[in-house]
Design a protein around this motif. Structure first.
Motif: not given
Length: 303
Positions: A43-66
């Motif tokens: 996202d523009h000038n925003h660090l969108t942090l989402l612990d999506y993997e911790s739900t236990g339902k996902s294998t999508l690796k989240m890499i923080p970015g902006e």
């Protein structure tokens, strides 16, 4: 390359935290559903942090970015830089001209522990290789951005992104070409919308661990695609070779490109091998299928 595997990911996407039309959770769901292995929410000038993997339902690796979003004050040229793997928010810096604006923001991305990707240089015809080559620290730039208005092919008096890449490589600047979709629109799919799934990278990495993925991006161990897939890739100090995955009844054509954008060889079919002659400077490949999709390999410098 030993036991390395291929991991598909997107480096450039937007959510409702900036100008996208879906929440971060819904955006992640789309990419997971479509078999992506990792994702950067930029996202523009925003660090969108989402612990999506911790739900236990996902294998999508989240890499923080902006997407660090600035402009050059002298001509209002947009300067957008992907900050991948950062540990903190990077605040944009505005300078008078494009080169210092690029450099200051690249420096701040590196200070935040990330790698920098110079995004869509032809968006609003902001800048080209003449500015990028005078900067240091960015290891990626977008050779292909699928979002409308990014003008990848250039035009009269304007360089294509592929031409920019060859100019930089010819000047011995080590920079790798990324493909992204720069997605904003997840609810309405149409040619004029900024939809997901139109550009991505495939990283060859020891694991899906963030550090491993970023290290291999930094080292150019990936290819970029808008629809062409590679089965395998191998290179040495004497040659490069790869095979192209057969999709439907598409036909494939590959251009091997060297210094000054010179076409070294053209190959038809699914198997490509090129023996280095020693005078190429570098060798990279652009693969096109008969339906208009591409893949881009990273340059190998020939010493």
């Amino acid at each position: 390359m030993g036991t390395k595997e291929w991991f598909k990911g997107n480096l450039h996407t937007h959510t409702t935290k900036s100008d996208g039309d879906e929440t971060p959770e819904k955006v992640c769901e789309w990419f997971e559903k479509h078999d992506y292995d990792f994702l950067v929410l930029s996202d523009h000038n925003h660090l969108t942090l989402l612990d999506y993997e911790s739900t236990g339902k996902s294998t999508l690796k989240m890499i923080p970015g902006e997407e660090v979003t600035a402009f050059a004050s002298s001509n209002m040229a947009p300067v957008h830089i992907g900050a991948i793997g950062i540990s903190k928010l990077v605040k944009p810096v505005v300078c008078e001209d494009v080169i210092p604006t690029l450099q200051m923001n690249i420096d701040h991305i590196l200070e935040a522990g990330g790698i920098a990707c110079i995004n869509h240089p032809n968006f609003k015809w902001a800048f080209d290789h003449r500015e990028m080559v005078k900067t240091e620290g960015a290891v990626l730039f977008e050779v292909y951005n699928a979002s409308r208005g990014c003008n990848n092919l250039g035009g009269e008096g304007k360089f294509s992104t592929s031409e920019m890449w060859d100019h930089m490589l010819t000047q011995k600047k080590v920079i790798y070409g990324a493909a992204t979709d720069d997605s904003h629109d997840y609810r309405d799919f149409a040619p004029d919308k900024h939809n997901p799934g139109r550009g991505w990278i495939v990283v060859r990495s020891e694991s899906e661990d963030q550090d491993s993925l970023i290290k291999n991006m930094h080292n150019g161990n990936f290819y970029s695609s808008s629809g062409v897939s590679l089965d395998d890739m191998e290179s040495s100090d004497q040659h490069m070779e790869f095979s192209i995955s057969q999709i439907d009844d598409f036909l494939y054509s590959t251009k091997l490109i060297g210094e000054n954008g010179r076409i070294l060889k053209e190959v038809s079919g699914n198997k490509v091998r090129y023996e280095f002659e020693g005078n190429e400077g570098y060798v990279r490949a652009e693969i096109m299928d008969s339906d208009g999709a591409f893949a881009w390999t990273q340059p190998i410098f020939v010493l």
